[in-house]
Enzyme design. Structure first.
Site, PDB file in Angstrom:
ATOM      1  N   ASP A  77      14.023   1.777  19.241  1.00 19.07           N
ATOM      2  CA  ASP A  77      14.485   1.177  18.216  1.00 19.07           C
ATOM      3  C   ASP A  77      15.682   0.103  18.083  1.00 19.07           C
ATOM      4  O   ASP A  77      16.350   0.394  19.079  1.00 19.07           O
ATOM      5  CB  ASP A  77      14.668   2.232  17.316  1.00 19.07           C
ATOM      6  CG  ASP A  77      14.824   1.913  15.770  1.00 19.07           C
ATOM      7  OD1 ASP A  77      14.015   2.591  15.083  1.00 19.07           O
ATOM      8  OD2 ASP A  77      15.918   1.026  15.505  1.00 19.07           O
TER       9      ASP A  77
ATOM     10  N   GLY B 105      12.012   6.583   2.972  1.00 22.50           N
ATOM     11  CA  GLY B 105      12.736   5.782   3.976  1.00 22.50           C
ATOM     12  C   GLY B 105      12.005   4.845   4.788  1.00 22.50           C
ATOM     13  O   GLY B 105      12.485   4.174   5.949  1.00 22.50           O
ATOM     14  N   GLN B 106      10.703   4.990   4.415  1.00 24.07           N
ATOM     15  CA  GLN B 106       9.733   3.998   5.320  1.00 24.07           C
ATOM     16  C   GLN B 106      10.174   2.313   5.052  1.00 24.07           C
ATOM     17  O   GLN B 106       9.885   1.964   3.918  1.00 24.07           O
ATOM     18  CB  GLN B 106       8.369   4.243   5.070  1.00 24.07           C
ATOM     19  CG  GLN B 106       7.166   3.358   5.934  1.00 24.07           C
ATOM     20  CD  GLN B 106       5.933   3.647   5.891  1.00 24.07           C
ATOM     21  OE1 GLN B 106       5.624   4.403   5.055  1.00 24.07           O
ATOM     22  NE2 GLN B 106       5.240   3.034   6.783  1.00 24.07           N
TER      23      GLN B 106
ATOM     24  N   HIS C  42       4.546   4.764  12.071  1.00 25.25           N
ATOM     25  CA  HIS C  42       5.438   5.059  13.453  1.00 25.25           C
ATOM     26  C   HIS C  42       6.012   6.382  13.402  1.00 25.25           C
ATOM     27  O   HIS C  42       6.295   7.002  12.232  1.00 25.25           O
ATOM     28  CB  HIS C  42       6.397   3.961  13.513  1.00 25.25           C
ATOM     29  CG  HIS C  42       7.373   3.809  12.424  1.00 25.25           C
ATOM     30  ND1 HIS C  42       6.866   2.946  11.224  1.00 25.25           N
ATOM     31  CD2 HIS C  42       8.604   4.121  11.993  1.00 25.25           C
ATOM     32  CE1 HIS C  42       7.767   2.651  10.387  1.00 25.25           C
ATOM     33  NE2 HIS C  42       9.070   3.515  10.678  1.00 25.25           N
TER      34      HIS C  42
END
Ligand code: AMP
Ligand code: ZN
Length: 113
Positions: A30, A92-93, A99
């Site tokens: 990330d 919160g996507q 994923h």
């Protein structure tokens, strides 16, 4: 999906730091890590989110979870890691390509914020 950032990562059009890949799955670091280990695990094939997956995606979804275990072993965090998917904006996507976040290397709080 033409303008999906994770599809572009899956195709190699956008660079990422890959930690695991197989024919169906890609996992990469990330960009904005929330833990010492923070890996994103995606299917190469675009699915918006868990709630838009079909019954025919069951095997692929299982593979994503099993990939997480392989990655956790590879990164020496198999004794304690968190696997999270944010389903929808309210959760919160931010990127609409399913994923799983694999997080490890610090104490995880519960309930999550
Ligand atoms: P979510 O908020 O669950 O949709 O998570 C999206 C994640 O993608 C965030 O943790 C971002 O830091 C991460 N991210 C966005 N763009 C990239 C990129 N190009 N490479 C790696 N991670 C990214
Ligand atoms: Zn995509």
């Amino acid at each position: 999906m033409a303008d999906c950032i994770f599809c572009k990562i899956a195709s190699g059009e956008i660079n990422s730091k890959v930690v695991y890949e197989d024919e169906d799955t890609l996992a990469f670091l990330d960009l904005n890590p929330q833990a010492p280990t923070h890996v994103l695990i995606i299917p190469r094939r675009h699915i918006d989110r868990l709630s838009t997956a079909a019954d025919s995606d069951a095997e692929l979804l299982g593979k994503l979870q099993l990939a997480a275990v392989k990655i956790a072993k590879r990164l020496n965090v198999e004794s304690g890691f968190r696997l999270v998917t944010n389903n929808g904006k309210a959760a919160g996507q931010a990127v609409d390509h399913i994923h799983y976040h694999l997080l490890a290397g610090r104490k995880m709080l519960w309930p999550p914020g």
